[in-house]
Write an enzyme that holds these catalytic residues in place. Structure first.
Site, PDB file in Angstrom:
ATOM      1  N   HIS A 186      48.326  43.190  34.308  1.00 42.18           N
ATOM      2  CA  HIS A 186      48.518  42.766  35.699  1.00 42.18           C
ATOM      3  C   HIS A 186      48.371  43.901  36.688  1.00 42.18           C
ATOM      4  O   HIS A 186      47.957  43.688  37.820  1.00 42.18           O
ATOM      5  CB  HIS A 186      49.829  42.002  35.858  1.00 42.18           C
ATOM      6  CG  HIS A 186      49.612  40.585  35.498  1.00 42.18           C
ATOM      7  ND1 HIS A 186      49.034  39.697  36.361  1.00 42.18           N
ATOM      8  CD2 HIS A 186      49.766  39.949  34.334  1.00 42.18           C
ATOM      9  CE1 HIS A 186      48.870  38.556  35.740  1.00 42.18           C
ATOM     10  NE2 HIS A 186      49.311  38.675  34.503  1.00 42.18           N
ATOM     11  N   CYS A 486      36.119  33.828  34.555  1.00 39.28           N
ATOM     12  CA  CYS A 486      37.019  34.272  35.620  1.00 39.28           C
ATOM     13  C   CYS A 486      37.944  35.373  35.130  1.00 39.28           C
ATOM     14  O   CYS A 486      38.825  35.811  35.839  1.00 39.28           O
ATOM     15  CB  CYS A 486      37.833  33.105  36.180  1.00 39.28           C
ATOM     16  SG  CYS A 486      38.961  32.414  34.975  1.00 39.28           S
TER      17      CYS A 486
HETATM   18  C1  PEP Z   1      42.425  35.425  31.748  1.00 38.87           C
HETATM   19  O1  PEP Z   1      43.287  35.353  30.875  1.00 38.87           O
HETATM   20  O2  PEP Z   1      41.286  35.927  31.553  1.00 38.87           O
HETATM   21  C2  PEP Z   1      42.693  34.934  33.103  1.00 38.87           C
HETATM   22  C3  PEP Z   1      41.733  34.871  34.003  1.00 38.87           C
HETATM   23  O3  PEP Z   1      43.963  34.567  33.407  1.00 38.87           O
HETATM   24  P1  PEP Z   1      45.201  35.612  33.648  1.00 38.87           P
HETATM   25  O4  PEP Z   1      44.614  36.987  33.682  1.00 38.87           O
HETATM   26  O5  PEP Z   1      45.831  35.206  34.919  1.00 38.87           O
HETATM   27  O6  PEP Z   1      46.031  35.343  32.449  1.00 38.87           O
END
Ligand code: PEP
Ligand code: MG
Length: 556
Positions: A186, A486
């Site tokens: 994150h 994404c």
């Molecule tokens: C992912 O896991 O690639 C994603 C886009 O979701 P997050 O990073 O919010 O878990």
């Protein structure tokens, strides 16, 4: 000589500024006893510290506004609680120091709150925060949480969780450096969303001295400690040249031979929309709605509050495509009121869509709010579910969308290897796929995305990850459905070309990466992207895959 440390660069650009550490929870103050004549002085210190903490919380509330303000105001009132104040004075009168008295008085309040039922028990964390802030102030150690600073700084932390950063002042944070975390943690995602340079997995980051100036290169992963004035000027000039060259390119994403690849933005809420528009995003490919759900630690936001936030985003992209991910709670994004507290393996437990299927009222409220937010707007709303594992999951989500009469395309995120391998079955139930490569890598390699020590396995160039992307994109091509990416893989310009070569139909990323990816696509044909993809998949390691693709793309 400048000292150069090497980490993993996860968000482009160069930041130069003084180090400020993310404060950790205050230590337990020592149990020393004070002579009785010192009591009045310690009592005054305790009162001043509690008042200062309350004033600071109020000021932060005014800055944050909205529901965060209400939470901070309630916390300020805790610091000023007359009973708490009286208990602190009593403890000091019988020999405690101010810091110890605050610590112990909060502990007894805490026990009462914790036993007083769900609502009050949920306030315990807020009370702990009041204690940590007051004790830190009394001991003269850094405040827990985001640093207090009036001048811009480089934020250094062990790692950053979304809740730590909800109140970050974006005008003050020049860049991030963390000791833990990988390219998909994150900290990395947040840095890219804010458009600030970041380096993660930097051994020794937390030992950097407070206030020492560092130069953070988010492309190379280098952190130079106390750079010379010449080096600072040189780094700034190079970063500026690169930025202005990229900013001059604009327009929709396409390869040099005209194959269209919509370039979309990943956002966490209305605050990120401006950056997405500035970068020329053609829409939103991932609206992470978790941040909205963190505004209140005890309950989900009301339907009306959700309508308001979604509408603000939808209005910003008239006629554009906006893909909203329904709440992805659990594991690295825990939510107190939904996430089970006692799971042995939270990443493998009840998270993402699984949480929503356990709490159908939360899902239905969110879907209804999305439908209401889009009413009367020309926007192309799409919704997708996180952590879909198989066709059963996909069907349950599609049925939930139908049950509220939602008029929006309904999709599944492919984050679990099983869903990539059986993408064709998943596509029988939903209209599109979106590859969440961050979690897909985590689950394919059994490598926790928050642990720096396994960052190697989180590398999105890993050929096995590319195989899973190819499986999902291939299934979507056969059925004529869309398959975007994404996850953070889409933000690496060369890898973005490889993903397109694997058959991916759209790319969504932190807004700051869009100009870099646009420029990389515009320099290569679709056939070249296909060759780069084949070369990367033929490799055995991430490094070899990266090198092989770069060789094809550079035409060597
Ligand atoms: C992912 O896991 O690639 C994603 C886009 O979701 P997050 O990073 O919010 O878990
Ligand atoms: Mg994910």
């Amino acid at each position: 000589m400048d000292e150069t440390l090497q980490g993993v660069g996860v968000s482009h650009g160069v930041a130069i500024g003084p180090v400020r550490h993310m404060g950790t929870a205050a230590l337990e103050p020592p149990e020393e006893r004070i002579p009785v004549e010192r009591a009045p002085q310690e009592q005054a210190w305790a009162r001043q510290a509690l008042e200062a903490v309350a004033a600071d919380l109020r000021a932060r509330g005014n800055l944050a506004g909205g529901e965060a303000q209400a939470v901070l105001e309630a916390q300020a009132l805790m610091a000023l609680d007359p009973e708490l104040g009286a208990d602190v004075r009593r403890r000091i009168a019988v020999g405690s120091t101010a810091a110890r008295a605050v610590h112990d008085a909060v502990a007894s309040f805490r026990a009462v709150l914790a036993a007083a039922g769900d609502y009050l028990a949920g306030r315990v964390a807020d009370l702990d925060d009041v204690r940590d802030r007051t004790v830190a102030r009394l001991l003269g150690v850094p405040m827990p949480g985001v640093p207090d600073s009036d001048e811009p700084y480089v934020l250094v932390a062990h790692d950053l969780a979304p809740a730590d950063t909800a109140l970050l002042d974006r005008t003050l944070v020049l860049g991030f450096v963390t000791e833990e975390g990988g390219p998909t943690s994150h900290s990395a995602i947040l840095a890219r969303a804010m458009g600030v340079p970041a380096v993660v997995a930097l051994p020794g980051a937390t030992s950097l001295e407070e206030d020492v100036v560092v130069a953070v290169d988010g492309s190379t992963g280098e952190v130079v400690v106390a750079p010379s004035p010449e080096l600072r000027a040189e780094l700034r000039r190079a970063a500026e040249e690169r930025r202005s060259a990229l900013a001059s390119a604009s327009g929709p994403g396409r390869t040099s031979d005209g194959h269209r690849v919509p370039l979309l933005a990943n956002i966490g809420g209305p605050a990120d929309v401006a950056a997405a528009l500035r970068a020329g995003a053609e829409g939103v490919g991932l609206f992470r709605t978790e941040f909205l759900f963190m505004e209140d630690s005890e309950r989900a936001p009301s339907e009306d509050r959700q309508v308001e936030a979604y509408r603000e985003v939808l209005e910003a992209f008239p006629e554009g495509r906006v893909v909203v991910r329904v709440l992805d709670a659990g594991a690295d994004k825990p939510l107190g009121f939904l996430t089970p507290a006692d799971e042995p393996n939270p990443a493998l437990g009840v998270r993402g869509l699984r949480t929503l299927l356990d709490h159908p009222e939360v899902l239905r409220t969110q879907l209804r709010a999305l439908g209401r937010a889009a009413e009367g707007l020309p926007v192309h709303l799409e919704v997708m579910a996180p952590m879909v594992a198989d066709r059963v999951d996909a069907r349950a989500f599609a049925e939930a969308c139908r049950s509220v009469g939602l008029r929006a395309a309904c999709g599944a995120m492919v984050e679990v290897p099983a869903a990539a391998l059986r993408a064709r079955a998943v596509l029988q139930e939903v209209e599109f796929l979106s590859l969440g490569t961050n979690d897909l890598a985590q689950y394919a390699f059994a490598a926790d995305r928050q642990v720096g020590a396994v960052a190697r396995l989180q590398d999105p160039w890993q050929p096995a990850l590319l195989d899973l992307v190819a499986a999902a994109a291939g299934a979507a091509r056969e059925t004529g459905q869309g398959c975007g990416v994404c996850g953070e893989a889409a933000a690496d310009p060369a890898l973005a070309c490889v993903l397109v070569g694997l058959g991916v139909t759209s790319l969504s990323m932190g807004p700051a990466a869009i100009p870099y990816v646009r420029s990389a696509l515009a320099r290569h044909t679709l056939a070249q992207c296909g060759r780069a993809a084949a070369a990367a998949r033929a490799a055995d390691t991430a490094e070899e895959a990266r090198a092989a693709a770069h060789q094809v793309l550079s035409g060597e």
